[in-house]
Design an enzyme around this catalytic site. Structure first.
Site, mmCIF file in Angstrom:
data_model
loop_
_atom_site.group_PDB
_atom_site.id
_atom_site.type_symbol
_atom_site.label_atom_id
_atom_site.label_comp_id
_atom_site.label_asym_id
_atom_site.label_seq_id
_atom_site.Cartn_x
_atom_site.Cartn_y
_atom_site.Cartn_z
ATOM 1 C CB CYS A 383 29.791 -41.892 60.808
ATOM 2 S SG CYS A 383 28.392 -42.116 59.682
ATOM 3 C CG HIS A 509 31.063 -37.636 58.924
ATOM 4 N ND1 HIS A 509 32.101 -38.520 58.755
ATOM 5 C CD2 HIS A 509 29.940 -38.293 58.547
ATOM 6 C CE1 HIS A 509 31.628 -39.664 58.288
ATOM 7 N NE2 HIS A 509 30.325 -39.559 58.149
ATOM 8 C CD GLU A 511 34.743 -36.397 60.175
ATOM 9 O OE1 GLU A 511 34.068 -36.205 61.208
ATOM 10 O OE2 GLU A 511 34.557 -37.379 59.421
#
Ligand code: GLN
Length: 539
Positions: A383, A509, A511
């Site tokens: 990001c 993102h 993650e």
């Protein structure tokens, strides 16, 4: 179909006892027996959601597929259960009041006084049951905060009412408490637990099961004492001893038979023994790595690790998949601004530049990108990390000295990162970013294509700014190319530097989607590149 069973998890004595991990562990065991389970979290604060909170307040903001900005515990739920959560899985007092007050303004309660009981508690209960009936066999609801807190009271009262309006066998309450060890007395102390259960009883809720956090095993006499004073069965006093990793907790709870006690209480059949084969294989690899690497995580909030929870966990999942211990070297971006970048980053095998907002530490992050690009150290930008990789490339390869994101420099002559069109009219702060899962087409012959091995992916977003596509040709000619595009808007989702062993920036993102049973492909690919880099250096 049988009715949904509801399990409430409350906490007492102190915060940070790990209600989220206990809830997720119990859910994992029940899921591994063949039940469909979901977990939701009710937070007592007045913000509508944690999206507007500084990470110092509440750690990472976790984003769901449907674009909700939620509590970081939802990340644990997804990482354990390997199933997505949604907006309905995280409710705050602010949301409850907002819903009730909005209805009041529409005239839905015309003529009536709107009160905490019944209107607020009814709205809480409506949300308790939202994910039940027909959707899941079991809904676990974690009540944030501690019993006795003024702001948790309406939630505890709603639990009391739920116990009465549902069938007795359909609702169970687990209370998480602390059994401290007093060094000077050489003893485990039960009084804090007794007091916290008393608080719950004052609110009219008798817990069925007590999960006792402790640093030492609970001997039989302590368990008996707790059972007697707290009015619970002896087998319902469950020890939760400090674990080496949070991923041990499902197995510890299995050994304590928490799942069996709950199934008995809810009159549910045991079905099968928990099938935790994949989980155990993960733990085995996680605990016995054959290789070790160190990755710098460059961020603004590194003194507060919870700010980057999902990234740290994604490294654990990817590391285990490659039998590799990934050490994280937490680097404060501001320290890179005046410090010796080469010295600070010299010992690391890979560099990740974290997401973030605002100006502080940005130049330090750009230095980290520059170091990674020049020295061919594997680089992962997420990001803001991706956006700053673009800025660094613009300044140092394309030689646009004042290139910047308009978030930091509104008047730059090279706005390589700029506000998305539909963000220009946004005035309100909460829930107004580009949020949630969007499709992304992965370009062939890129690092991303190798990692995902799929043409179209869906990843989660949380941003206002984007790559300014009018510069794309110039970037691509100079060696930084778009590796992923949104098929509807052509928005650039992935940028890669081609003349580099592994240099990938993602606007999304990744993650948030990494789980124990599904380590994220980009994190795996990054760790793999980090291992190769380390190996090449050692030669
Ligand atoms: N501040 C940047 C934006 O709003 C990046 C956000 C992030 O890193 N999550 O676009």
């Amino acid at each position: 179909m049988a009715s949904t069973k509801y399990i409430f998890v409350t906490g007492g004595v102190t915060s940070s006892l790990g209600k989220g991990i206990i809830s997720a562990s119990l859910a994992k065991l029940l899921q591994a027996r063949g039940y469909s389970v979901t977990i939701q979290k009710f937070d007592p604060y007045l913000n509508i959601d944690p999206g507007t909170l500084n990470p110092y307040e509440h750690g990472e903001c976790y984003v769901t597929d449907d674009g909700a900005e939620t509590d970081l515990d939802l990340g644990h739920y997804e990482r354990y259960l390997n199933t997505p959560t949604s907006r309905a899985n995280n409710i705050t007092t602010g949301r409850i009041y907002n819903n009730v007050i909005t209805r009041e303004r529409k005239g839905e309660f015309l003529g009536k006084t709107v009160q905490v009981i019944p209107h607020i508690t009814d709205e809480i209960k409506r949300n308790f049951y939202l994910l039940g009936e027909g959707e899941h066999d079991i809904v676990i609801t974690e009540i944030g905060g501690c019993v006795g807190d003024i702001e948790s009271l309406p939630f505890v009262e709603a639990v009391r009412q739920a116990k009465f309006e549902k069938d007795e066998n359909d609702v169970a309450v687990i209370h998480l408490t602390l059994v401290p060890y007093l060094k000077s007395a050489g003893e485990l102390k039960t009084k804090p637990t007794q007091h916290s259960v008393q608080k719950l009883l004052e609110a009219g809720v008798q817990p069925d099961v007590l999960v006792c956090r402790t640093e030492h095993p609970l001997p039989a006499d302590i368990r008996r004492k707790i059972a007697q004073f707290c009015n619970v069965r002896l087998q319902h006093v469950i020890e939760s001893i400090d674990a080496e990793t949070i991923y041990d907790v499902p197995l510890l709870m299995e050994a304590e038979q928490l799942d069996l006690r709950i199934l008995e209480r809810l009159h549910l059949p045991q079905r099968q023994n928990p099938d935790l084969g994949q989980w155990k294989a993960f733990l085995e690899r996680h605990k016995n790595p054959t290789q070790e690497v160190t990755v710098a995580l460059v961020g603004k909030y590194v003194d507060l690790r919870d700010s980057y929870k999902s990234i740290a966990e994604a490294f654990i999942h990817a590391g285990a998949a490659l039998s590799t211990k990934v050490n994280i070297n937490w680097v404060r971006s501001e320290d890179l601004e005046d410090g010796d970048v080469a010295e600070i980053l010299s010992g690391v095998d890979g560099i990740l530049v974290a997401p973030g907002f605002g100006e502080r530490g940005v130049e330090g992050k750009i230095k980290a990108v520059n170091y990674a690009r020049i020295n061919k150290v594997p680089f992962f930008g997420i990001c803001l990390g991706m956006q700053l990789a673009v800025v660094e490339f613009a300044r140092n390869v394309l030689h646009w000295a004042d290139a910047a994101s308009t978030e930091m420099s509104p008047s730059t002559t090279h706005p390589v990162i700029w506000l998305m069109d539909n963000q220009k009219k946004v005035k309100e702060m909460g829930g107004t970013m580009r949020l949630g899962a969007y499709a992304c087409e992965v370009m062939a012959n890129t690092k991303a294509a190798l990692a995902y091995n799929r043409a179209v992916i869906r990843e989660r977003h949380r941003h206002r700014y984007e790559f300014n596509s009018k510069y794309l040709k110039q970037f691509e000619k100079a060696g930084m190319k778009a590796a992923g595009l949104n098929p509807d808007t052509q928005l650039v989702e992935i940028m890669e530097v081609t003349n580099h062993p592994w240099f990938v920036g993602t606007q999304f993102h990744p993650e948030y989607k990494s789980t124990v049973e599904n380590p994220h492909p980009l994190f795996k690919s990054f760790v793999d590149a980090v291992l190769k880099h380390q190996f090449a250096l050692a030669k």
